[in-house]
Design an enzyme around this catalytic site. Sequence first.
Site, PDB file in Angstrom:
ATOM      1  N   HIS A 160       2.919  -3.221  -0.989  1.00 51.48           N
ATOM      2  CA  HIS A 160       1.575  -3.294  -0.418  1.00 51.48           C
ATOM      3  C   HIS A 160       0.597  -2.502  -1.271  1.00 51.48           C
ATOM      4  CE1 HIS A 160       2.539  -5.179   3.527  1.00 51.48           C
ATOM      5  NE2 HIS A 160       3.745  -4.676   3.275  1.00 51.48           N
TER       6      HIS A 160
ATOM      7  N   GLU B 223      12.075  -6.773  10.838  1.00 47.44           N
ATOM      8  CA  GLU B 223      11.978  -5.364  10.453  1.00 47.44           C
ATOM      9  C   GLU B 223      12.104  -4.505  11.706  1.00 47.44           C
ATOM     10  OE1 GLU B 223       8.966  -2.291   8.087  1.00 47.44           O
ATOM     11  OE2 GLU B 223       8.196  -4.204   8.830  1.00 47.44           O
TER      12      GLU B 223
END
Length: 361
Positions: free
Chosen positions: A20, A210
Amino acid sequence: MTALDLSALRRAPKVLLHDHLDGGLRPETVLELARDCGYDGLPADTAPALATWFREAADSGSLERYLETFAHTVAVMQTPTGLERVARECAEDLADDGVVYAEVRFAPEQHLEEGLTLDQVVEQVLLGFRAGESAAETRGQRVRVGVLLTAMRHAARSREIAELAVRFRDRGVVGFDIAGAEAGNPPSRHLDAFEYMRNNNAHFTIHAGEAFGLPSIHEAIAFCGTDRLGHGVRITDDITIGDDGVPVLGSLANYVRDKRIPLELCPSSNVQTGAVDVLENHPFGLLAQLRFRVTVNTDNRLMSDTTMSREMLRLVETFGYGWTDLERYTINAMKSAFIPFDQRLQLIDEVIKPGFAVLVG
């Protein structure tokens, strides 16, 4: 054979699929950009102290708490110069770590507070990445960065961001993604965006498996048609170990393995967010043993205080991997990248395999 330590790992050619942009800023850059834009909400006023705060705040074991740290980095990424600088430094940092190909993701909708349009945000980030690639090249390094445009799964702009991804796909954007807290925000809420991507023959990945289990993975694959799974660690919920010690795969796990759906595993981050309790229990070892298409990733280099080389070293120290294993995981990632086949093959044959051959001796 070259000793497998951090120095040697930095020389190895690496491929990064899950990173990210707003999770990889240099601490000193956060401080300088905050001063430039008048943001006074930082929890520390020196680079070392700020780096420590990000790491400790991200170590809560909660994905929701982990995501709160991004308020500070996003706050300083609202101007053209800020966006360009962060992207440029990202490319340079990845090159310094031996990454030869990376797909870096960010959410354009989070960078509009100072009046930029979505297109302007993407343009500045692409400009920064190209500048970073050029700067690395002048130092004799090689890195190529593709961009994934992310839509926030709790918002309602995913179709708009998908259209943005397609609009910029010949200028450096290679795909689309959705991210954010999984619980209560299933990927099927964004079917319109995924259908748009498929109708335009464009690639996408989905954060799934996740902090939430098999339903999230199932929806991402069966309803949305994802090309890859962002994290996907909870696929092990569909794998049981028999009394004889032999793993037994359920229908979803079998499907993921049979279809060679890439898993964008992020070891350190998965521990920080509570997806895994300790690294020794990370399913990377089991999934690699079962020949799932596992890949090694950083997720957020600032919050996890990590690099690709450090992530690989942690796997080596935890699971006893050698150069051949790391080469396989790197090729897994390159095969799974969202660039044309001939370009993937060229990087495998001309960069990755020769680079590992030198280290293996």
